[in-house]
Design an enzyme around this catalytic site. Structure first.
Site, PDB file in Angstrom:
ATOM      1  N   GLU A  10      -5.354  -4.803  10.873  1.00 13.12           N
ATOM      2  CA  GLU A  10      -4.298  -3.808  11.077  1.00 13.12           C
ATOM      3  C   GLU A  10      -4.546  -3.058  12.386  1.00 13.12           C
ATOM      4  O   GLU A  10      -5.314  -2.082  12.411  1.00 13.12           O
ATOM      5  CB  GLU A  10      -4.297  -2.795   9.924  1.00 13.12           C
ATOM      6  CG  GLU A  10      -4.059  -3.413   8.565  1.00 13.12           C
ATOM      7  CD  GLU A  10      -3.489  -2.393   7.584  1.00 13.12           C
ATOM      8  OE1 GLU A  10      -2.368  -2.611   7.120  1.00 13.12           O
ATOM      9  OE2 GLU A  10      -4.150  -1.377   7.313  1.00 13.12           O
ATOM     10  N   HIS A  22      -9.448   1.449   5.248  1.00 14.66           N
ATOM     11  CA  HIS A  22      -8.157   1.671   5.914  1.00 14.66           C
ATOM     12  C   HIS A  22      -8.355   2.672   7.059  1.00 14.66           C
ATOM     13  O   HIS A  22      -9.128   3.616   6.934  1.00 14.66           O
ATOM     14  CB  HIS A  22      -7.119   2.195   4.920  1.00 14.66           C
ATOM     15  CG  HIS A  22      -5.730   2.139   5.475  1.00 14.66           C
ATOM     16  ND1 HIS A  22      -5.280   3.060   6.395  1.00 14.66           N
ATOM     17  CD2 HIS A  22      -4.726   1.247   5.307  1.00 14.66           C
ATOM     18  CE1 HIS A  22      -4.047   2.741   6.739  1.00 14.66           C
ATOM     19  NE2 HIS A  22      -3.688   1.642   6.098  1.00 14.66           N
ATOM     20  N   ASN A  52       0.866  -1.179   0.000  1.00 19.47           N
ATOM     21  CA  ASN A  52       0.000   0.000   0.000  1.00 19.47           C
ATOM     22  C   ASN A  52       0.907   1.234   0.000  1.00 19.47           C
ATOM     23  O   ASN A  52       1.499   1.568   1.016  1.00 19.47           O
ATOM     24  CB  ASN A  52      -0.875  -0.052   1.270  1.00 19.47           C
ATOM     25  CG  ASN A  52      -1.672   1.223   1.475  1.00 19.47           C
ATOM     26  OD1 ASN A  52      -1.775   2.070   0.589  1.00 19.47           O
ATOM     27  ND2 ASN A  52      -2.248   1.362   2.668  1.00 19.47           N
ATOM     28  N   TRP A  53       1.019   1.855  -1.175  1.00 19.29           N
ATOM     29  CA  TRP A  53       1.963   2.975  -1.294  1.00 19.29           C
ATOM     30  C   TRP A  53       1.455   4.236  -0.593  1.00 19.29           C
ATOM     31  O   TRP A  53       2.209   5.193  -0.422  1.00 19.29           O
ATOM     32  CB  TRP A  53       2.223   3.302  -2.777  1.00 19.29           C
ATOM     33  CG  TRP A  53       2.941   2.232  -3.538  1.00 19.29           C
ATOM     34  CD1 TRP A  53       3.258   0.971  -3.109  1.00 19.29           C
ATOM     35  CD2 TRP A  53       3.431   2.331  -4.880  1.00 19.29           C
ATOM     36  NE1 TRP A  53       3.904   0.283  -4.107  1.00 19.29           N
ATOM     37  CE2 TRP A  53       4.028   1.091  -5.206  1.00 19.29           C
ATOM     38  CE3 TRP A  53       3.414   3.343  -5.844  1.00 19.29           C
ATOM     39  CZ2 TRP A  53       4.613   0.844  -6.453  1.00 19.29           C
ATOM     40  CZ3 TRP A  53       3.980   3.100  -7.081  1.00 19.29           C
ATOM     41  CH2 TRP A  53       4.581   1.859  -7.375  1.00 19.29           C
ATOM     42  N   LYS A  54       0.164   4.239  -0.260  1.00 17.14           N
ATOM     43  CA  LYS A  54      -0.447   5.437   0.357  1.00 17.14           C
ATOM     44  C   LYS A  54      -0.170   6.662  -0.523  1.00 17.14           C
ATOM     45  O   LYS A  54      -0.110   6.536  -1.746  1.00 17.14           O
ATOM     46  CB  LYS A  54       0.045   5.617   1.801  1.00 17.14           C
ATOM     47  CG  LYS A  54      -0.131   4.349   2.637  1.00 17.14           C
ATOM     48  CD  LYS A  54       0.096   4.563   4.112  1.00 17.14           C
ATOM     49  CE  LYS A  54      -0.061   3.237   4.845  1.00 17.14           C
ATOM     50  NZ  LYS A  54       0.033   3.355   6.298  1.00 17.14           N
ATOM     51  N   SER A  77       3.501  -2.213  10.448  1.00 14.50           N
ATOM     52  CA  SER A  77       4.946  -2.300  10.656  1.00 14.50           C
ATOM     53  C   SER A  77       5.536  -3.661  10.274  1.00 14.50           C
ATOM     54  O   SER A  77       6.478  -4.134  10.914  1.00 14.50           O
ATOM     55  CB  SER A  77       5.316  -1.928  12.100  1.00 14.50           C
ATOM     56  OG  SER A  77       4.975  -0.576  12.356  1.00 14.50           O
ATOM     57  N   GLY A 117       2.685   2.142  10.903  1.00 17.72           N
ATOM     58  CA  GLY A 117       3.670   3.217  10.734  1.00 17.72           C
ATOM     59  C   GLY A 117       4.438   3.559  11.992  1.00 17.72           C
ATOM     60  O   GLY A 117       5.127   4.575  12.046  1.00 17.72           O
ATOM     61  N   GLU A 125      -6.666   5.026   8.041  1.00 18.91           N
ATOM     62  CA  GLU A 125      -6.395   6.438   7.698  1.00 18.91           C
ATOM     63  C   GLU A 125      -7.621   7.074   7.051  1.00 18.91           C
ATOM     64  O   GLU A 125      -7.903   8.255   7.263  1.00 18.91           O
ATOM     65  CB  GLU A 125      -5.150   6.511   6.793  1.00 18.91           C
ATOM     66  CG  GLU A 125      -3.885   6.259   7.619  1.00 18.91           C
ATOM     67  CD  GLU A 125      -2.745   5.585   6.876  1.00 18.91           C
ATOM     68  OE1 GLU A 125      -2.746   5.567   5.634  1.00 18.91           O
ATOM     69  OE2 GLU A 125      -1.847   5.050   7.560  1.00 18.91           O
ATOM     70  N   GLY A 152       2.848  -1.135   4.325  1.00 23.98           N
ATOM     71  CA  GLY A 152       2.934   0.282   3.974  1.00 23.98           C
ATOM     72  C   GLY A 152       4.368   0.677   3.688  1.00 23.98           C
ATOM     73  O   GLY A 152       4.895   0.471   2.587  1.00 23.98           O
ATOM     74  N   GLY A 153       5.040   1.228   4.695  1.00 31.11           N
ATOM     75  CA  GLY A 153       6.385   1.781   4.539  1.00 31.11           C
ATOM     76  C   GLY A 153       7.361   0.868   3.799  1.00 31.11           C
ATOM     77  O   GLY A 153       8.064   1.310   2.876  1.00 31.11           O
TER      78      GLY A 153
HETATM   79  P1  PGA Z   1       2.978   0.221   7.694  1.00 32.37           P
HETATM   80  O1  PGA Z   1       1.472   0.478   7.106  1.00 32.37           O
HETATM   81  O2  PGA Z   1       3.448  -1.073   7.087  1.00 32.37           O
HETATM   82  O3  PGA Z   1       3.756   1.410   7.236  1.00 32.37           O
HETATM   83  O4  PGA Z   1       2.828   0.128   9.173  1.00 32.37           O
HETATM   84  C1  PGA Z   1       0.577  -0.583   6.938  1.00 32.37           C
HETATM   85  C2  PGA Z   1      -0.725  -0.076   6.397  1.00 32.37           C
HETATM   86  O5  PGA Z   1      -1.197   0.987   6.816  1.00 32.37           O
HETATM   87  O6  PGA Z   1      -1.351  -0.739   5.528  1.00 32.37           O
END
Ligand code: PGA
Length: 254
Positions: free
Chosen positions: A167, A95, A9-11, A212, A173, A97, A233-234
């Site tokens: 999640e 998600h 997930n590149w966000k 993470s 993050g 966010e 994500g990251g």
């Molecule tokens: P992260 O994000 O791997 O940077 O913790 C995961 C996500 O929000 O899907």
């Protein structure tokens, strides 16, 4: 039997140059790797471009969001049909966010799930509790409520050919992943919750862990019986780290 899915997930990150670099790196590093599905979800403006880069690849194209409407006066929104036309097959919804910054409700997210199913797209439904809810012992209740919103609208069969990403918000993050045992306990709860309504649906539903995940902790997470891959994500922004996570999933024995 269900197949492990590792999805990046590149966000709100990336550019055409970054996409080219990353897709080239992943294609090279993942050539010959099989045994799990791999998907990437770039920002929507790059979907068409990335789809072309993926032309000779097994990597699945995903999107990060969808609107509930198919067309009309909804400025700024993107429909399921549009995502399909540019080659996306999997779509992240719910998600944390978006739940937080865009005030998306469980009911609205269930409506997104419905429009994806109607258009033969695979929903990747994100669920998970806050740190306060976790400390208050409400993790299972929160996950059940977020899943029940979909079951109430569409029935449990909607989870056939769908993905759930557990999640915990406190792990996203932060560098503070859930431990494999913690995550496994919640994944088992989620699968049992669905199994109470339909054992076959529960057996095939892919339940990813997210929060993470990195190249160091992935293998131990994937060794858990109810963890079917990860939403990353990251670490999905770096070809080396993401490829290492995919390889850990491919090697995990289920
Ligand atoms: P992260 O994000 O791997 O940077 O913790 C995961 C996500 O929000 O899907």
């Amino acid at each position: 039997m269900r197949k492990t899915l590792v999805m990046g997930n590149w966000k709100l990150n990336g550019s055409k140059a970054m996409a080219l670099d990353l897709v080239t790196g992943l294609s090279n590093q993942l050539a010959g790797v099989s045994g799990c599905d791999v998907a990437i979800a770039p920002p929507v403006v790059y979907l068409d471009y990335v789809q072309k880069l993926l032309a000779n690849s097994n990597i699945i194209l995903g999107a990060q969001n969808v609107d509930t409407h198919l067309s009309g006066a909804y400025t700024g929104d993107i429909s399921a049909e549009m995502l399909k036309e540019v080659g996306a097959t999997h779509v992240i919804i719910g998600h944390s966010e978006r739940r937080t910054y865009h005030k998306e409700s469980d009911k609205f997210i269930a409506e997104k799930f419905a429009v994806l199913k109607e258009n033969n797209l695979v929903p990747v439904l994100c669920i998970g509790e806050t740190e306060a809810e976790n400390e208050a012992g409400q993790t299972e209740a929160v996950c059940a409520k977020q899943i029940n919103a979909v079951i109430d609208l569409l029935g449990v069969q909607a989870f056939n050919n769908a993905v759930i990403a557990y999640e915990p918000i406190w792990a996203i993050g932060t560098g503070k992943s859930a431990t494999p045992a913690q995550a496994q306990a919640v994944h088992k709860f989620i699968r049992d919750h669905i199994a109470k309504l339909d054992a076959n649906v529960a057996k095939q539903v892919v339940i990813q862990y997210g929060g993470s995940v990195n190249d160091k902790n992935a293998a131990e997470l994937f060794a858990q019986p109810d963890i079917d891959g990860a939403l990353v994500g990251g670490a999905s922004l770096k070809a080396d780290a993401f490829a290492a996570i995919v390889k850990a999933a491919a090697h995990a024995k289920k």
